[in-house]
Design a protein around this motif. Structure first.
Motif, short mmCIF file in Angstrom:
data_model
loop_
_atom_site.label_atom_id
_atom_site.label_comp_id
_atom_site.label_asym_id
_atom_site.label_seq_id
_atom_site.Cartn_x
_atom_site.Cartn_y
_atom_site.Cartn_z
N ALA A 1 -5.20 -17.01 1.85
CA ALA A 1 -5.84 -15.76 1.45
C ALA A 1 -7.34 -15.91 1.68
CB ALA A 1 -5.57 -15.46 -0.02
N ASP B 1 -2.21 -10.80 -4.72
CA ASP B 1 -1.02 -10.21 -4.11
C ASP B 1 -0.01 -11.29 -3.74
OD1 ASP B 1 0.51 -8.02 -3.00
OD2 ASP B 1 -0.09 -8.78 -1.02
N GLU C 1 -6.52 -10.73 -2.10
CA GLU C 1 -5.36 -11.13 -1.30
C GLU C 1 -4.54 -12.19 -2.04
OE1 GLU C 1 -6.32 -12.51 2.62
OE2 GLU C 1 -7.46 -10.70 3.09
#
Length: 70
Positions: A32, A40, A37
């Motif tokens: 990430a 997630d 990010e």
């Protein structure tokens, strides 16, 4: 099945190099480029270990670590 390590860093070269090294050692890696990010990825596929840069745009390691603990 190998352990999965999530690498969070806004510096792509560092992130990619670390991922290469870890994969060569037999670990699965997720990457990430920022904390958003990472959150997630954490929700979709929780890793066994997280390597995180502490200072990043959007969401740094400090904020990310508190979200990870939730």
């Amino acid at each position: 099945m190998s352990e999965t390590i999530l690498i969070i860093d806004d510096e792509a070269n560092l992130r990619k190099t670390l991922a290469e090294i870890l994969r060569a050692k037999g670990y699965a890696t997720l990457e990430a480029s920022n904390g958003v990010e990472a959150v997630d990825l954490l929700r979709r596929d929780p890793p066994d270990l997280i390597f995180s840069d502490w200072k990043m745009p959007e969401m740094g390691g400090e904020r990310n670590s508190s979200v990870s603990a939730e």
